[in-house]
Each structure stands twice: as C-alpha cells, then as structure tokens.
Design a protein around this motif. Structure first.
Motif, short mmCIF file in Angstrom:
data_model
loop_
_atom_site.label_atom_id
_atom_site.label_comp_id
_atom_site.label_asym_id
_atom_site.label_seq_id
_atom_site.Cartn_x
_atom_site.Cartn_y
_atom_site.Cartn_z
N UNK A 277 -7.93 3.45 39.90
CA UNK A 277 -8.00 4.45 39.37
C UNK A 277 -7.61 3.42 38.05
N UNK A 278 -6.62 3.33 37.64
CA UNK A 278 -6.01 2.55 36.10
C UNK A 278 -6.20 0.81 36.14
N UNK A 279 -7.36 0.39 37.14
CA UNK A 279 -7.93 -0.28 36.69
C UNK A 279 -9.71 0.14 36.79
N UNK A 280 -10.21 1.21 37.10
CA UNK A 280 -11.58 1.22 36.64
C UNK A 280 -11.94 2.10 35.57
N UNK A 281 -11.61 3.46 36.70
CA UNK A 281 -11.83 4.41 35.58
C UNK A 281 -11.40 4.59 34.66
N UNK A 282 -9.75 5.29 34.64
CA UNK A 282 -9.18 5.65 33.27
C UNK A 282 -10.05 4.35 31.78
N UNK A 283 -10.01 3.09 32.32
CA UNK A 283 -10.11 2.44 30.88
C UNK A 283 -11.81 2.78 30.81
N UNK A 284 -12.50 3.17 32.04
CA UNK A 284 -14.17 3.91 31.54
C UNK A 284 -14.18 5.42 31.20
N UNK A 285 -13.36 6.14 31.41
CA UNK A 285 -12.43 7.30 30.50
C UNK A 285 -12.23 7.17 29.15
N UNK A 286 -11.57 6.75 29.18
CA UNK A 286 -10.74 5.49 27.68
C UNK A 286 -12.48 5.29 26.63
N UNK A 287 -13.06 4.38 27.05
CA UNK A 287 -14.18 4.56 26.42
C UNK A 287 -14.90 5.07 25.76
N UNK A 288 -15.19 6.13 26.70
CA UNK A 288 -16.12 7.16 26.95
C UNK A 288 -15.80 8.07 25.32
N UNK A 289 -14.07 8.61 25.65
CA UNK A 289 -13.83 9.47 24.97
C UNK A 289 -13.57 8.40 23.68
N UNK A 290 -13.59 7.33 23.07
CA UNK A 290 -13.20 6.52 21.41
C UNK A 290 -14.89 6.65 21.37
N UNK A 291 -15.80 6.95 22.80
CA UNK A 291 -17.39 6.63 21.25
C UNK A 291 -17.33 8.41 21.23
N UNK A 292 -16.88 8.84 21.43
CA UNK A 292 -17.69 10.34 21.10
C UNK A 292 -16.25 10.48 19.88
N UNK A 293 -15.65 9.90 19.59
CA UNK A 293 -14.11 10.14 18.61
C UNK A 293 -13.44 10.80 18.82
N UNK A 294 -13.54 11.15 20.42
CA UNK A 294 -12.55 12.34 20.93
C UNK A 294 -10.60 11.69 20.87
N UNK A 295 -10.44 10.12 20.74
CA UNK A 295 -9.72 9.29 21.56
C UNK A 295 -9.75 8.00 20.01
N UNK A 296 -7.63 8.03 19.98
CA UNK A 296 -7.71 7.43 18.49
C UNK A 296 -7.81 5.92 18.97
N UNK A 297 -8.29 4.67 18.10
CA UNK A 297 -8.21 3.45 19.00
C UNK A 297 -7.08 2.95 18.19
N UNK A 298 -5.97 2.20 18.91
CA UNK A 298 -4.45 1.91 19.12
C UNK A 298 -4.54 0.65 18.41
#
Length: 298
Positions: A277-298
């Motif tokens: 989950x940490x190595x595969x799915x969490x990065x994918x979720x963060x990428x999807x959220x960032x691409x939609x402007x739902x997660x601030x870039x750090x």
C-alpha cells in the motif's frame, strides 16, 4: 460624482489584482522541501508510537499473567526469535517472495482481465444487464469458497493459486472501473465527441482519465482481495511442489501448535500488505489527487 467614480476605480483594480494574485498562488508549484522535523512529527513518529504502544500492551498481558497460558499468547521476544531464526537460516526471504511473487503476478493477470471487462460492462447496456449483477455477487462471495473447486479442477499447483486470485480480484477491479465510469460528467463525453475523441480514442483520452479515482479504488480493493485469496489458498492447499509461502507458514504453526510461528506469519502478512500500500497505491493516490488540484504540493 467624479470623486466617487475615481475612488471606485482603484478599489476595483485592487480587488482584481488580489484575485489574480490568489489564482497565481494556487497555480504556483511549491518547490521547497518539507522540513525534516515536520516529516518526523507528522509521518514517522505516529506509527512508531502506535507500534510501541501495541508492543507494550502485548508484553504487559504476557508479564502480568492475564494470558495465563503462554501457548496461546507468546511473548514478543518469542516472535522475534522466530524472525531471527528464519533470517539466520535464510528462509525469511523465501517465505515472503513465494507469496509476494504469486500475489503480484496474479494481480497483474486480474488487472489485464478486469480492466477491459469493466469498460465493456460500463459502456454496453446489454452486457451490464447480463453480467453486472453476477460481478457484484462474485465480489461479495468469500474467496476461500473457490479453493476446493480450484484444487479439484486444476490440482495442487500454481495455476490453482492464480485461479483463486483471479476469481477474487477481477470482480473488484471491474466494478471499481464501472463505478468510476458512471461518475464521469456527461459534459466531458460531449466535449470529447465534439473534438473527435470517439471509440477507443475517447475511452483512452476522456473516459479513463476521468474515471481514474474510481478505477484506482477498485485496483486497491482488487489487490486486497488478491492477497486474501492467496492466503486462503496457501492455508488450505499445501504441497511440497508449492513451496512455503506465508499462508503455508501460518498453517505450519497451527499444525505444530507453535503460537510464536503463527504470530510471526500473521505479522509478515500484515507487513507485506502495508508495504504494498505504501509503495504502490499511496503514491498513485497522491498523484491522482495532485493532478486534480485536491492535494497541495509539498
């Protein structure tokens, strides 16, 4: 009258400038690195404290005599001893790799089958009416139920393992994609058709990107079902030709009444699930959220 218009003009200009500055701030990519202290307190420290608390409560139950039978609740040191022994004997990586390789390969097969099946169900009404309810029923069916017929049909081999994984994961992946496609705004589809994105081109450029959040949720659930199905198959079906995976290790601990081995196997199964989950799915979720402007870039 003239002074009023003069005063209003600068005010409107300031408001417009403030609005533009706000929009620019939203679009600006923050390139500064997150301070280590913040990472330590927000991401590293909480799970470490939680693990330490669980170990402390576990050791307290053993030391205080609440668990009066040590064969039912081993001490953390006993489980650590199993881990150390497996490491020194060189069998630890074999346990993990046997199960992880099967799980990932079976999940890739499920992905290759579930994705086109989900698109077919989502886009063709007759297919949805015909097999949509079947997919929902298969998703709710416990994966352990497929182990006995898979053993009878295919025998004790890796094909049986993959068949159980597919039957557990494909419905989840397909239903996740169907849910994502159903949530695509019709305006996107009309705009795509206007621009010439129809057929496979529209599916690739319009439907799949818009359905990505639901599809990713289906992938995550599909992996969970793959892992559970594999563990059920390894626990029930044992053979020297299959090797010793984590499920078989758990069953070996039960057969020898070694609770330290049972807890050792459970912890390894849990660690692998968290790591995937940490190595595969969490990065994918963060990428999807960032691409939609739902997660601030750090």
């Amino acid at each position: 009258m003239a002074s009023t218009e003069t005063n209003a003009a600068p005010k409107d200009g300031n408001d417009l400038a403030g609005l533009e500055a706000g929009l620019d701030a939203l679009e600006t990519v923050q390139t500064s690195r997150t301070p280590f202290r913040r990472t330590l307190t927000q991401k590293i420290l909480p799970p470490v404290v939680a693990i330490a608390l669980v170990l402390a409560v576990w050791q307290f139950l053993v030391s205080s005599g609440v668990a009066d039978d040590p064969t039912k609740l081993p001490a953390p040191a006993d489980v650590w001893g199993e881990l150390r022994t497996a490491w020194l004997e060189g069998t630890l990586h074999e346990y993990v790799w046997t199960s992880v390789s099967r799980g990932l390969l079976g999940f890739l097969f499920a992905l290759a089958i579930g994705t086109p099946l989900g698109l077919l169900v989502a886009r063709v009404r007759f297919v949805r009416a015909a097999i949509g309810p079947i997919l929902s029923g298969l998703q709710s069916l416990p994966s352990v139920a497929w182990v006995p017929p898979a053993v009878i049909w295919l025998g004790l081999n890796d094909r049986m393992m993959f068949a159980v994984i597919l039957l557990g994961a494909v419905p989840s992946i397909a239903n996740g994609l169907v849910s994502g496609v159903d949530q695509v705004p019709p305006l996107f589809l009309r705009a795509g058709r206007t621009l010439g994105a129809t057929g496979l081109k529209g599916t690739w450029h319009i439907v799949m990107p818009a359905a990505l959040p639901g599809y990713l949720a289906g992938l995550k659930q599909g992996w969970a079902f793959s892992w559970r199905s594999l563990m059920a198959a390894e626990i029930i079906a044992s053979s020297p030709d299959l090797g010793v995976g984590l499920g078989q290790l758990l069953e070996n601990g039960r057969n020898t009444s070694s609770m330290s081995m049972v807890f050792f196997a459970i912890l390894l199964i849990l660690i692998v699930g968290i790591a995937i989950d940490l190595l595969i799915f969490s990065p994918l979720e963060r990428w999807v959220l960032r691409s939609r402007g739902l997660l601030a870039r750090s």
